[in-house]
Design an enzyme around this catalytic site. Structure first.
Site, PDB file in Angstrom:
ATOM      1  N   CYS A   2      92.940  14.575  22.268  1.00  0.00           N
ATOM      2  CA  CYS A   2      94.071  15.250  21.640  1.00  0.00           C
ATOM      3  C   CYS A   2      93.769  16.723  21.392  1.00  0.00           C
ATOM      4  O   CYS A   2      92.623  17.118  21.208  1.00  0.00           O
ATOM      5  CB  CYS A   2      94.385  14.591  20.313  1.00  0.00           C
ATOM      6  SG  CYS A   2      94.709  12.841  20.460  1.00  0.00           S
ATOM      7  N   ARG A  27      91.849  18.928  29.094  1.00  0.00           N
ATOM      8  CA  ARG A  27      91.156  17.871  28.368  1.00  0.00           C
ATOM      9  C   ARG A  27      91.780  16.503  28.611  1.00  0.00           C
ATOM     10  O   ARG A  27      91.213  15.488  28.216  1.00  0.00           O
ATOM     11  CB  ARG A  27      91.194  18.174  26.867  1.00  0.00           C
ATOM     12  CG  ARG A  27      90.455  19.445  26.502  1.00  0.00           C
ATOM     13  CD  ARG A  27      90.892  19.947  25.162  1.00  0.00           C
ATOM     14  NE  ARG A  27      90.721  18.941  24.141  1.00  0.00           N
ATOM     15  CZ  ARG A  27      89.627  18.799  23.412  1.00  0.00           C
ATOM     16  NH1 ARG A  27      88.628  19.638  23.585  1.00  0.00           N
ATOM     17  NH2 ARG A  27      89.521  17.869  22.517  1.00  0.00           N
ATOM     18  N   TRP A  74      96.196  12.086  23.396  1.00  0.00           N
ATOM     19  CA  TRP A  74      95.474  11.167  24.311  1.00  0.00           C
ATOM     20  C   TRP A  74      95.480   9.845  23.557  1.00  0.00           C
ATOM     21  O   TRP A  74      94.820   9.696  22.535  1.00  0.00           O
ATOM     22  CB  TRP A  74      94.065  11.715  24.546  1.00  0.00           C
ATOM     23  CG  TRP A  74      93.075  10.761  25.136  1.00  0.00           C
ATOM     24  CD1 TRP A  74      92.232   9.925  24.457  1.00  0.00           C
ATOM     25  CD2 TRP A  74      92.784  10.568  26.520  1.00  0.00           C
ATOM     26  NE1 TRP A  74      91.449   9.226  25.339  1.00  0.00           N
ATOM     27  CE2 TRP A  74      91.760   9.589  26.605  1.00  0.00           C
ATOM     28  CE3 TRP A  74      93.288  11.111  27.711  1.00  0.00           C
ATOM     29  CZ2 TRP A  74      91.232   9.164  27.818  1.00  0.00           C
ATOM     30  CZ3 TRP A  74      92.751  10.671  28.920  1.00  0.00           C
ATOM     31  CH2 TRP A  74      91.746   9.725  28.960  1.00  0.00           C
ATOM     32  N   ASN A 100      94.104  14.811  15.067  1.00  0.00           N
ATOM     33  CA  ASN A 100      93.098  14.397  16.062  1.00  0.00           C
ATOM     34  C   ASN A 100      92.110  13.515  15.341  1.00  0.00           C
ATOM     35  O   ASN A 100      91.724  13.817  14.213  1.00  0.00           O
ATOM     36  CB  ASN A 100      92.318  15.608  16.604  1.00  0.00           C
ATOM     37  CG  ASN A 100      93.124  16.417  17.580  1.00  0.00           C
ATOM     38  OD1 ASN A 100      94.267  16.088  17.867  1.00  0.00           O
ATOM     39  ND2 ASN A 100      92.527  17.494  18.071  1.00  0.00           N
ATOM     40  N   GLY A 101      91.645  12.467  16.000  1.00  0.00           N
ATOM     41  CA  GLY A 101      90.629  11.619  15.381  1.00  0.00           C
ATOM     42  C   GLY A 101      91.170  10.229  15.138  1.00  0.00           C
ATOM     43  O   GLY A 101      92.075   9.764  15.831  1.00  0.00           O
ATOM     44  N   GLU A 482      72.380   2.884  38.659  1.00  0.00           N
ATOM     45  CA  GLU A 482      73.206   3.979  38.138  1.00  0.00           C
ATOM     46  C   GLU A 482      72.490   5.320  38.330  1.00  0.00           C
ATOM     47  O   GLU A 482      73.109   6.312  38.723  1.00  0.00           O
ATOM     48  CB  GLU A 482      73.543   3.719  36.656  1.00  0.00           C
ATOM     49  CG  GLU A 482      74.364   4.793  35.975  1.00  0.00           C
ATOM     50  CD  GLU A 482      75.675   5.140  36.670  1.00  0.00           C
ATOM     51  OE1 GLU A 482      76.095   4.442  37.599  1.00  0.00           O
ATOM     52  OE2 GLU A 482      76.281   6.168  36.296  1.00  0.00           O
ATOM     53  N   LYS A 486      74.020   8.421  40.543  1.00  0.00           N
ATOM     54  CA  LYS A 486      74.233   9.759  39.952  1.00  0.00           C
ATOM     55  C   LYS A 486      73.619  10.821  40.844  1.00  0.00           C
ATOM     56  O   LYS A 486      74.230  11.836  41.151  1.00  0.00           O
ATOM     57  CB  LYS A 486      73.567   9.867  38.584  1.00  0.00           C
ATOM     58  CG  LYS A 486      74.219   9.576  37.302  1.00  0.00           C
ATOM     59  CD  LYS A 486      75.620   9.870  37.010  1.00  0.00           C
ATOM     60  CE  LYS A 486      76.656   9.280  37.887  1.00  0.00           C
ATOM     61  NZ  LYS A 486      77.479   8.237  37.437  1.00  0.00           N
ATOM     62  N   GLU A 489      75.394  11.117  44.449  1.00  0.00           N
ATOM     63  CA  GLU A 489      76.787  11.579  44.527  1.00  0.00           C
ATOM     64  C   GLU A 489      76.938  13.065  44.243  1.00  0.00           C
ATOM     65  O   GLU A 489      77.844  13.703  44.745  1.00  0.00           O
ATOM     66  CB  GLU A 489      77.719  10.754  43.639  1.00  0.00           C
ATOM     67  CG  GLU A 489      77.546  10.960  42.163  1.00  0.00           C
ATOM     68  CD  GLU A 489      78.531  10.158  41.326  1.00  0.00           C
ATOM     69  OE1 GLU A 489      79.689  10.007  41.728  1.00  0.00           O
ATOM     70  OE2 GLU A 489      78.122   9.691  40.253  1.00  0.00           O
ATOM     71  N   HIS A 505      58.964  -6.686  49.846  1.00  0.00           N
ATOM     72  CA  HIS A 505      59.633  -7.478  50.877  1.00  0.00           C
ATOM     73  C   HIS A 505      60.315  -6.602  51.924  1.00  0.00           C
ATOM     74  O   HIS A 505      61.220  -7.054  52.612  1.00  0.00           O
ATOM     75  CB  HIS A 505      60.624  -8.451  50.220  1.00  0.00           C
ATOM     76  CG  HIS A 505      59.944  -9.382  49.271  1.00  0.00           C
ATOM     77  ND1 HIS A 505      59.223 -10.468  49.693  1.00  0.00           N
ATOM     78  CD2 HIS A 505      59.804  -9.340  47.927  1.00  0.00           C
ATOM     79  CE1 HIS A 505      58.692 -11.087  48.639  1.00  0.00           C
ATOM     80  NE2 HIS A 505      59.029 -10.402  47.555  1.00  0.00           N
ATOM     81  N   LYS A 604      87.955  11.595  41.465  1.00  0.00           N
ATOM     82  CA  LYS A 604      87.696  11.006  40.146  1.00  0.00           C
ATOM     83  C   LYS A 604      88.270   9.604  40.054  1.00  0.00           C
ATOM     84  O   LYS A 604      87.677   8.715  39.467  1.00  0.00           O
ATOM     85  CB  LYS A 604      88.298  11.915  39.059  1.00  0.00           C
ATOM     86  CG  LYS A 604      88.032  11.431  37.641  1.00  0.00           C
ATOM     87  CD  LYS A 604      86.548  11.502  37.301  1.00  0.00           C
ATOM     88  CE  LYS A 604      86.206  10.913  35.943  1.00  0.00           C
ATOM     89  NZ  LYS A 604      84.784  10.507  35.882  1.00  0.00           N
TER      90      LYS A 604
HETATM   91  O1  M6R Z   1      87.747   4.743  37.101  1.00  0.00           O
HETATM   92  P1  M6R Z   1      86.795   3.662  37.479  1.00  0.00           P
HETATM   93  O2  M6R Z   1      85.748   3.425  36.428  1.00  0.00           O
HETATM   94  O3  M6R Z   1      87.439   2.397  37.895  1.00  0.00           O
HETATM   95  O4  M6R Z   1      86.027   4.236  38.749  1.00  0.00           O
HETATM   96  C1  M6R Z   1      85.120   3.455  39.453  1.00  0.00           C
HETATM   97  C2  M6R Z   1      84.250   4.310  40.328  1.00  0.00           C
HETATM   98  O5  M6R Z   1      85.013   4.980  41.285  1.00  0.00           O
HETATM   99  C3  M6R Z   1      83.469   5.336  39.504  1.00  0.00           C
HETATM  100  O6  M6R Z   1      82.707   4.711  38.524  1.00  0.00           O
HETATM  101  C4  M6R Z   1      82.533   6.181  40.378  1.00  0.00           C
HETATM  102  O7  M6R Z   1      81.551   5.365  40.937  1.00  0.00           O
HETATM  103  C5  M6R Z   1      81.937   7.279  39.521  1.00  0.00           C
HETATM  104  N1  M6R Z   1      82.736   8.447  39.628  1.00  0.00           N
HETATM  105  C6  M6R Z   1      80.545   7.605  39.845  1.00  0.00           C
HETATM  106  O8  M6R Z   1      80.012   8.526  38.975  1.00  0.00           O
END
Ligand code: M6R
Length: 609
Positions: A2, A27, A74, A100-101, A482, A486, A489, A505, A604
């Site tokens: 927000c 935001r 939001w 906000n909050g 993960e 990170k 990507e 293996h 995104k």
């Molecule tokens: O919006 P979602 O969490 O469903 O998105 C899933 C993936 O596309 C997302 O987590 C993607 O792997 C990340 N952007 C990676 O950092």
């Protein structure tokens, strides 16, 4: 998240407010609104969707005033809608507020106001209670009424209020949510964030916690919590608007990494009651439902899937029910064993990922009950689920997910604890221990962020490596996936995650001097095995960075570098262990000159197959 903008000046407050709100659009928001005192009353206009929708309904010259408050919302409590948008008024709109909050005790206040004052609420929000509280306490002095209202409220908030009977001032108050006052000549501003003001002012007062502030066209007065006036130094803003949006961080990803202590806190605070029970407000799962599930599927994509990998181990341990984790694009086409005794948990930051949505529909079609863990309120996944467990991470703008992941993990713990407690599959002592550890996480994550420089130095040292492995055992295995995602990507390095015990293996054939290996060794009962894995890797000449809990120093003998994370129980270690991996990925990408917030080929929200 927000946004708030308030203006008091000579004329046309609505134009200045719209300018300010537009500066907060980055935001993320789902609706917007403005309140102005007009002809002895407060006029409120608000609209779901983009600010341009609001602009269309405030064109008429009658809707104008030299003072006003505006908001971008939001959604948290209640879906995005015109009614739930801010500003909110009391019953006769003699008072209006933006907020906000979160007001943690809003349900209690609502019941009290309905019972004792016959208040009828228009929206589903927690915020509306503030307008009614101020209205009830109002006796010609807005400052006094706001102070009385605040004394009834628990939670985190930045609130701005106006009263029809005092059309020359805004009264604002903050607790754990940002607020700044912009200093003009013949006009003044109040806002949640500096970018909202930069078109008009560069001098601001930064409002501190528990301070109340009264703004007129010529004056800004700040009061401390005891009602004494406070003298505040003027802060001169030197950044440009673009830098200010990122609050001084170079990239949204770094900003979001640093927002994690707060995001984790927000997720926890909304779900843990004072007596330690877990509050599943808005979730209709009963004891019978929970006892009836003979299987759980956790289905998601990318980072959210990795949160599911941790979730599987946590929920199985706590709720003693088999959990399968699957990527949504596979689940939807493989005719999985799902029936009415299956709980299907979809995890998604955006709530719009097409594969996750399709998997959810498939599970529903087969009779499963759907609980989603989602960040964006009102998104498709949340709308199509039986129940939603929101992550409350706030908008995530960088493509690389960071705070969404850590808050998804928190949801996994809370779901596991709740189910375990309900089924009686965990002891009270263990339940309390995990709960205490969860509550310590915001501070632990915060502490870890302070070692950013050390991790940035490692990134500088190793950023040219073209092959990086992430290994771990047990819950660390999910975190390895993960960490690897990170790095690849945003830096485009070929990185690969694997269960440490699987190395021999096949994959160990790839180890050579140029390889870099992150060895996650946060699980006490698997620690020695991880040390042995590191020895095997070192024998092939690769460089190893170990990640271990404070005090577990044995790994120093075999690894080239060790990153220590704060001591904690094994189960919650992923929330802290992932932080250095996020920071490492960020600084490697920076060293390599990559487009960190918008990596090539990625979006995104993946709304196509
Ligand atoms: O919006 P979602 O969490 O469903 O998105 C899933 C993936 O596309 C997302 O987590 C993607 O792997 C990340 N952007 C990676 O950092």
């Amino acid at each position: 998240m927000c946004g708030i903008v308030g203006y008091v000046g000579e004329a046309h407050a609505k134009e200045k407010i719209i300018d300010g709100l537009k500066k907060l659009e980055y935001r993320g928001y789902d609706s917007a609104g403005i309140a102005l005192p007009v002809d002895g009353k407060i006029a409120i206009r608000k609209h779901v969707g983009e600010i341009k929708n609001l602009e269309k309904i405030i064109l008429d010259p009658e809707f104008d005033s030299p003072i006003g408050i505006g908001h971008t919302r939001w959604a948290t409590h209640g879906a995005p809608s015109d009614i739930n948008s801010h500003p909110h008024g009391n019953e006769d709109n003699s008072i209006a507020i933006v907020h906000n909050g979160i007001i943690e005790n809003y349900q209690e206040i609502k019941e009290w106001l309905a019972k004792d004052y016959g208040v009828k609420f228009k929206s589903e929000t927690d915020s509306e209670v503030i307008a009614h509280l101020i209205g009830i306490f109002y006796d010609g002095d807005l400052l006094e009424a706001v102070n009385k209202a605040v004394a009834e409220m628990r939670g985190a908030y930045a609130v701005c209020a106006i009263a029809a009977a005092e059309p020359d001032k805004i009264v604002a108050v903050r607790k754990d949510a940002p607020l700044v006052a912009g200093i003009g000549k013949g006009f003044n501003f109040i806002a949640s964030d500096i970018p909202a003001l930069l078109k008009y002012v560069r001098e601001v007062y930064l409002i501190e916690n528990n301070e109340t502030i009264v703004i007129t066209a010529d004056n800004i007065t700040i009061y401390d919590e005891n009602g004494k006036t406070v003298k505040r130094d003027v802060f001169h803003v030197t950044w440009d608007a673009d830098a200010a949006e990122k609050e001084g961080y170079e990239h949204f990803m770094l900003k979001e990494i640093h927002e994690q202590p707060k995001a984790v806190y927000e997720t926890l605070v909304r779900r843990i009651n004072d007596d330690g029970s877990i509050n599943l407000d808005g979730i209709s799962m009963t004891k019978e439902d929970i006892e009836g599930y003979n299987k759980i599927y956790i289905v998601a994509c990318g980072t959210a899937y990795h949160a599911g990998l941790v979730g599987k181990l946590v929920i199985e341990k706590m709720a003693k029910v088999p959990v399968e984790v699957d990527v949504a694009s596979e689940f939807r086409y493989r005719d999985p064993f799902v029936d009415e005794n299956t709980l299907f948990i979809a995890i998604s930051q955006s709530g719009e990922t097409l594969d996750t949505l399709a998997a959810l529909r498939e599970a529903k079609r087969k009779g499963a009950r759907v609980l989603s863990v989602v960040n964006v309120v009102g998104s498709s996944v949340s709308r199509e689920s039986d129940d939603v467990f929101y992550t409350w991470a706030g908008p995530e703008i960088a493509v690389a997910s960071t705070k969404a992941y850590t808050t998804q993990l928190i949801c996994m713990y809370l779901i596991g604890l709740y189910m375990g407690r309900t089924k009686g599959t965990i002891e009270t002592e263990y339940y309390n221990k995990v709960l205490d550890q969860l509550k310590e996480l915001p501070d632990k994550v915060d502490g870890l962020l302070k070692s950013e420089d050390k991790i940035a130095a490692l990134a500088k040292k190793y950023h040219r490596r073209e092959q990086v492995f992430f290994i771990g055992r047990g819950i660390d295995c999910g975190v390895s996936y993960e960490g690897s995602l990170k790095l690849k990507e945003i830096s485009y390095i070929n990185s690969f995650a694997i269960a440490a015990g699987e190395l021999k293996h096949g994959t160990i054939a790839l180890m050579e001097e140029e390889s870099l290996v992150f060895a996650l060794a946060t699980q006490d009962f698997l620690y020695e095995k991880m040390v042995s894995n590191v020895e095997e890797i070192k024998a092939r000449g690769a460089r190893v960075i170990g990640v271990a809990k404070d005090g577990r120093t044995e790994i120093e003998k075999v690894a080239d570098e060790v990153i220590y994370i704060p001591d904690c129980i094994d189960e919650v270690a992923p929330v802290v262990a992932v932080i250095p991996l996020q920071i490492f990925a960020y600084y490697v990408a920076k060293e390599r000159g990559c487009n960190i917030d918008k990596p090539k080929n990625l979006a995104k929200s993946v709304t196509v197959e």
